[in-house]
Design an enzyme around this catalytic site. Structure first.
Site, mmCIF file in Angstrom:
data_model
loop_
_atom_site.group_PDB
_atom_site.id
_atom_site.type_symbol
_atom_site.label_atom_id
_atom_site.label_comp_id
_atom_site.label_asym_id
_atom_site.label_seq_id
_atom_site.Cartn_x
_atom_site.Cartn_y
_atom_site.Cartn_z
ATOM 1 N N LYS A 1 45.410 35.275 37.152
ATOM 2 C CA LYS A 1 44.722 36.020 38.141
ATOM 3 C C LYS A 1 45.724 36.088 39.377
ATOM 4 C CE LYS A 1 42.369 33.518 41.532
ATOM 5 N NZ LYS A 1 42.402 33.928 43.078
ATOM 6 N N ASP B 1 42.225 39.778 41.565
ATOM 7 C CA ASP B 1 41.086 39.263 42.437
ATOM 8 C C ASP B 1 41.358 39.800 44.252
ATOM 9 O OD1 ASP B 1 39.173 37.614 43.565
ATOM 10 O OD2 ASP B 1 40.686 35.898 43.498
ATOM 11 N N LYS C 1 38.846 41.367 45.691
ATOM 12 C CA LYS C 1 37.355 41.459 46.702
ATOM 13 C C LYS C 1 37.195 42.684 47.564
ATOM 14 C CE LYS C 1 37.505 36.210 46.447
ATOM 15 N NZ LYS C 1 38.942 35.854 46.191
ATOM 16 N N LEU C 2 37.011 43.737 47.201
ATOM 17 C CA LEU C 2 36.777 44.707 47.731
ATOM 18 C C LEU C 2 35.599 44.809 48.653
ATOM 19 C CD1 LEU C 2 39.142 45.616 45.891
ATOM 20 C CD2 LEU C 2 38.209 48.070 46.097
ATOM 21 N N ASP D 1 33.767 47.556 51.461
ATOM 22 C CA ASP D 1 33.996 48.592 52.345
ATOM 23 C C ASP D 1 32.856 49.476 52.030
ATOM 24 O OD1 ASP D 1 35.138 50.547 54.384
ATOM 25 O OD2 ASP D 1 36.991 49.741 53.648
ATOM 26 N N THR E 1 32.702 30.077 48.462
ATOM 27 C CA THR E 1 32.297 28.427 48.092
ATOM 28 C C THR E 1 32.769 27.961 49.760
ATOM 29 O OG1 THR E 1 34.531 28.268 46.889
ATOM 30 C CG2 THR E 1 32.488 28.147 45.837
ATOM 31 N N ARG F 1 38.668 20.669 38.183
ATOM 32 C CA ARG F 1 39.509 19.860 38.322
ATOM 33 C C ARG F 1 39.368 18.881 37.176
ATOM 34 N NH1 ARG F 1 41.291 22.775 41.315
ATOM 35 N NH2 ARG F 1 42.056 22.481 43.409
ATOM 36 N N GLN G 1 39.504 21.555 47.454
ATOM 37 C CA GLN G 1 37.978 21.856 46.902
ATOM 38 C C GLN G 1 36.853 20.948 46.970
ATOM 39 O OE1 GLN G 1 37.538 24.811 45.727
ATOM 40 N NE2 GLN G 1 39.208 25.832 44.600
ATOM 41 N N ARG H 1 46.055 24.945 41.032
ATOM 42 C CA ARG H 1 46.790 23.874 41.307
ATOM 43 C C ARG H 1 46.953 22.803 40.077
ATOM 44 N NH1 ARG H 1 44.944 23.357 47.406
ATOM 45 N NH2 ARG H 1 42.926 24.349 46.159
HETATM 46 O O1 C5P Z 1 44.213 25.615 43.133
HETATM 47 P P1 C5P Z 1 42.668 25.739 42.777
HETATM 48 O O2 C5P Z 1 42.342 25.599 41.317
HETATM 49 O O3 C5P Z 1 42.065 25.272 43.865
HETATM 50 O O4 C5P Z 1 42.592 27.472 42.862
HETATM 51 C C1 C5P Z 1 41.304 28.273 42.855
HETATM 52 C C2 C5P Z 1 41.570 29.510 42.968
HETATM 53 O O5 C5P Z 1 40.291 30.441 42.803
HETATM 54 C C3 C5P Z 1 42.279 30.086 44.144
HETATM 55 O O6 C5P Z 1 43.132 31.257 43.933
HETATM 56 C C4 C5P Z 1 41.143 30.599 44.894
HETATM 57 O O7 C5P Z 1 41.515 31.493 46.078
HETATM 58 C C5 C5P Z 1 40.305 30.939 44.199
HETATM 59 N N1 C5P Z 1 38.737 30.839 44.590
HETATM 60 C C6 C5P Z 1 38.017 29.700 44.829
HETATM 61 N N2 C5P Z 1 36.840 29.659 45.367
HETATM 62 C C7 C5P Z 1 36.140 30.867 45.406
HETATM 63 C C8 C5P Z 1 36.524 32.076 45.242
HETATM 64 C C9 C5P Z 1 38.158 32.249 44.543
HETATM 65 O O8 C5P Z 1 38.718 28.520 44.999
HETATM 66 N N3 C5P Z 1 34.866 30.995 45.784
#
Ligand code: C5P
Length: 234
Positions: free
Chosen positions: A34, A61, A63-64, A66, A121, A183, A192, A213
């Site tokens: 991504k 990703d 996220k447009l 407009d 989220t 996770r 998160q 991560r």
């Molecule tokens: O590091 P981690 O697993 O938390 O990364 C999750 C990815 O998903 C990040 O790029 C974050 O911006 C993206 N994301 C998110 N929640 C959303 C939309 C996108 O965590 N609702």
């Protein structure tokens, strides 16, 4: 495309991204990745083309959100990049989402998958009701936005894995859910909140999990990615 793990390449430069992905050079299949706003604004189309050249499937990703005409024209530009998946905010409305599909569709009728962000989220029930002045429950809003996306012709939505079930119930099992917030049971949660494991996301019905991560910050990222694939995709 079948169920897959998408690695969130949340890096600030092309160099950092390529150095990270070089660790996967020995793998027989390249991980899907991504590219989000940070990396795209830093490294632009060059990083997209380089990762395509190296054989990665790409979720762009951006996220447009407009007016329909602007989104349509922007999507036309992005469609030439030949990514595999991209997205818009469902809050832009059905007309905007339909315009996005139009812009994304190439002359031969093919196009990348297009999905919609429902409610971020990071948006709480309270903020949705009091700041955005949207009444009702956040789950009802997510189901409603998902139905709008389906009616506009989109392929699915981005949502928390815990919301995957309600989206499938509202829009049918073929409507894709792409879910971050993943996770391992034994790893840190970071910032998160609404999280689950790769195996549970599969049970709930996610089609793609987005994992940052737990893979990018792992001591052995390739082993962490393989573990996600084994628990979720195989
Ligand atoms: O590091 P981690 O697993 O938390 O990364 C999750 C990815 O998903 C990040 O790029 C974050 O911006 C993206 N994301 C998110 N929640 C959303 C939309 C996108 O965590 N609702």
């Amino acid at each position: 495309m079948k169920r897959d793990v998408i690695i969130a390449c949340d890096f600030a430069s092309k160099e950092a991204t390529l150095e990270f992905l070089d660790k996967f050079a020995g793998e027989s299949r390249k991980p899907m990745v991504k590219i989000g706003m940070e990396l795209y604004y830093a490294a632009g189309n060059e990083i997209v083309k380089e990762l395509k050249r190296r054989g990665h499937k790409i979720f762009l990703d951006l996220k447009l959100h407009d007016i329909p005409n602007t989104v349509k024209k922007a999507m036309k530009v992005l469609s030439a990049l030949d990514v595999d998946m991209t997205n818009v905010h469902a809050a832009g409305g059905k007309e905007m989402m339909a315009a996005a599909i139009e812009g994304l569709t190439r002359e031969d009728g093919t196009r990348p998958l297009l999905i919609a962000v429902t409610q971020l989220t990071s948006t709480s029930q309270e903020a949705m009701n009091e700041q955005l002045l949207i009444e009702g429950s956040i789950n009802d809003c997510i189901a409603h936005y998902a139905k709008n996306a389906k009616e506009a012709g989109l392929d699915g939505v981005v949502c928390s894995p815990l919301e995957g079930g309600l989206v499938k119930e509202a829009c049918g099992s073929d409507f894709m859910t792409v879910t971050p917030g993943i996770r391992f049971a034994d790893s840190k949660t970071d910032d998160q909140k609404r999280i689950t494991t790769p195996a549970r996301a599969r049970e709930i019905g996610s089609d793609f999990i987005v994992v940052g991560r737990p893979i990018t910050a792992a001591e052995d990222p390739v082993a962490a990615w393989r573990r996600c694939i084994a628990d979720f995709a195989d």
